[in-house]
Design a protein around this motif. Structure first.
Motif, mmCIF file in Angstrom:
data_model
loop_
_atom_site.group_PDB
_atom_site.id
_atom_site.type_symbol
_atom_site.label_atom_id
_atom_site.label_comp_id
_atom_site.label_asym_id
_atom_site.label_seq_id
_atom_site.Cartn_x
_atom_site.Cartn_y
_atom_site.Cartn_z
ATOM 1 N N ASP A 137 0.833 -1.200 0.000
ATOM 2 C CA ASP A 137 0.000 0.000 0.000
ATOM 3 C C ASP A 137 0.870 1.254 0.000
ATOM 4 N N LEU A 139 0.403 4.222 1.232
ATOM 5 C CA LEU A 139 0.512 4.876 2.539
ATOM 6 C C LEU A 139 1.518 4.154 3.435
ATOM 7 N N SER A 142 5.214 4.906 2.001
ATOM 8 C CA SER A 142 5.666 6.262 2.294
ATOM 9 C C SER A 142 5.933 6.453 3.782
ATOM 10 N N GLY A 143 5.025 5.962 4.629
ATOM 11 C CA GLY A 143 5.197 6.124 6.068
ATOM 12 C C GLY A 143 6.402 5.386 6.598
ATOM 13 N N THR A 383 6.232 16.318 10.272
ATOM 14 C CA THR A 383 4.998 17.041 10.583
ATOM 15 C C THR A 383 4.632 18.020 9.473
ATOM 16 N N PRO A 384 3.443 17.885 8.865
ATOM 17 C CA PRO A 384 2.989 18.884 7.892
ATOM 18 C C PRO A 384 2.817 20.235 8.576
ATOM 19 N N PRO A 404 -0.782 14.754 -0.711
ATOM 20 C CA PRO A 404 -1.766 14.284 0.277
ATOM 21 C C PRO A 404 -1.486 12.862 0.773
ATOM 22 N N VAL A 405 -1.046 11.985 -0.133
ATOM 23 C CA VAL A 405 -0.699 10.615 0.275
ATOM 24 C C VAL A 405 0.472 10.637 1.243
ATOM 25 N N TYR A 407 1.456 13.113 3.175
ATOM 26 C CA TYR A 407 1.017 13.695 4.451
ATOM 27 C C TYR A 407 0.260 12.672 5.301
ATOM 28 N N ARG A 408 -0.691 11.968 4.687
ATOM 29 C CA ARG A 408 -1.497 10.995 5.436
ATOM 30 C C ARG A 408 -0.652 9.827 5.928
ATOM 31 N N SER A 409 0.347 9.446 5.171
ATOM 32 C CA SER A 409 1.113 8.240 5.490
ATOM 33 C C SER A 409 1.901 8.355 6.795
ATOM 34 N N LEU A 411 1.068 10.043 9.602
ATOM 35 C CA LEU A 411 0.310 10.310 10.825
ATOM 36 C C LEU A 411 0.440 9.205 11.871
#
Length: 441
Positions: A137, A139, A142-143, A383-384, A404-405, A407-409, A411
């Motif tokens: 995935d 997310l 990236s995370g 941190t965004p 956006p992907v 940034y979300r990844s 969190l």
């Protein structure tokens, strides 16, 4: 105009210049020079000169180019590819195995370079294509890469801890040892999150197929284990002489470089291109850090000359009458807020000198506080809206990894970092046990 107003004007001018996109060292140095000339006239220029002399006499700073060079030699000579292949073969059959292997790869990379940039470059060029090919995935990919690369500023030899040692006037050796426990704890918590998340939803991280596992000979699997011994050899060659007192910090960093170059040469990957690229990148990053630190020391000298640091301490301790732990929590919250807009270096040189003095006045251990600060820097990286790793990931990743992907990844990994920060605050011995045991602090 009183000193509080002048200090506030300096900070606001500095933040305004940074928001306009000015380079960090240019913004800090400009405000420092203008403030010094305005307050003390031509004699104020001596502050910058004194800052440069102070920097030149601080020999541990010589470790900075050594560790940066180590990281780039490893990256350019593809030594990290061998490590990732080992993790792929041994962890691929597990749920989220390749993501877990990526975190472990970042731990080993962190033990050899001390910068988040090198880990991010290796993760994005080596791990990311393989994770994409295996339908992980986006997310999760990236995370994992961003969070794993941030470990480079906590696990020794951390460049951020070296810079904090300069600001706080603390031994680098103590800070390095204090960063090991929290760094490994954070890596374990990342792995725990990945394991639980992929166990609940296996589609996020498909396992290596049985056919592929069967196609890898047992002899090759055990041969790949040797790739994992190389980072251990480099780390031991650098840290054992230092911890035992056989070599100084600077000498140990040179031993680390020699070990890295030796490994690359034995693997027949030490080409002229590798040496040239590593040297150029090392020069670029070292000069950038030196300019930032020089400007920061000049800014700090003006700030101290105003007595603003003592005024801030009195404001928290006397005027507000807060308990030490309440002040510490406010300090960390302010760092987390600033991390949304400033990078770790900017926070270190702008705010850390004030907060270090405040932490010392409150009776907190500065080695422990240095670890808290560094974890906050890690969070700032992710941190965004202006986390450094977010934009680096965007620059290195394929187009389908949109902002956006990205940034979300991060969190869930940021939440893991915050949990680690809380644990270190509540249980200081997680950071302090190792330096107390090894060096007798």
């Amino acid at each position: 105009m009183d000193h509080n107003t002048i200090a506030l004007l300096m900070f606001s001018s500095l933040l305004l210049m940074m928001l306009t996109g000015q380079r960090v060292f240019g913004a800090i140095g400009f405000v420092a020079v203008i403030a010094a000339l305005t307050l003390w006239g031509p004699g104020g220029t001596d502050m910058g000169f004194s800052a440069v002399m102070k920097l030149m006499k601080w020999t541990p700073l010589l470790t900075l180019p050594m560790f940066v060079f180590m990281g780039y030699v490893m990256s350019e000579s593809r030594l990290a590819e061998d490590l990732y292949r080992m993790f792929h073969v041994w962890f691929g059959p597990l749920p989220g195995g390749l993501a877990i292997g990526t975190i472990l790869l970042m731990v080993l990379i962190s033990a050899m370079n001390g910068l988040s940039v090198a880990g991010m470059a290796i993760g994005a060029t080596i791990a990311l294509p393989e994770l994409v090919r295996r339908n992980y995935d986006k997310l999760m990919i990236s995370g994992v890469i961003q969070a794993g690369s941030s470990l480079g500023i906590l696990i020794p030899p951390s460049v951020v801890l070296v810079l904090f040692a300069l600001i706080a006037r603390q031994p680098v050796s103590n800070l390095w040892l204090a960063g090991i426990g929290p760094g490994l704890l954070m890596a374990v918590m990342f792995i725990a999150y990945i394991t639980i998340r992929t166990w609940l939803n296996p589609q996020l991280a498909p396992r290596m197929s049985a056919a592929e596992r069967a196609s890898i000979p047992r002899a090759e699997k055990y041969k790949l284990l040797r790739a994992g011994l190389l980072p251990i050899f480099i780390f031991a060659a650098m840290m054992v002489p230092f911890i035992n007192g056989w070599a100084s910090l600077t000498e140990a960093s040179v031993v680390g470089v020699a070990a890295t170059v030796l490994v690359a040469a034995i693997k027949r990957r030490l080409s002229w291109r590798v040496f040239e690229t590593a040297t150029k990148q090392t020069l670029h990053i070292t000069v950038m850090f030196m300019l930032i630190i020089t400007a920061a020391l000049s800014f700090g000298a003006v700030f101290d000359g105003l007595g603003a640091g003592r005024a801030i301490q009195n404001f928290f301790t006397s005027d507000l009458g807060l308990a030490p732990w309440m002040i510490l929590v406010l300090m960390q919250l302010s760092f987390l807020f600033l991390g949304m807009f400033l990078d770790d270096t900017a926070m270190l040189v702008i705010v850390a000198p004030v907060f270090v003095g405040l932490a010392k006045a409150l009776g907190f251990d500065l080695i422990w506080y240095g670890v808290l600060y560094t974890i906050t820097c890690q969070i700032a990286y992710l941190t965004p809206p202006f986390g450094y790793n977010l934009f680096l990931m965007k620059a290195l990743a394929p187009p389908e990894f949109t902002l956006p992907v990205i940034y979300r990844s991060v969190l869930p990994f940021v939440l893991v970092m915050v949990l680690t920060l809380v644990l270190i605050m509540v249980f200081p011995q997680i950071a302090l046990w190792l330096p107390q045991t090894v060096l007798g602090r």
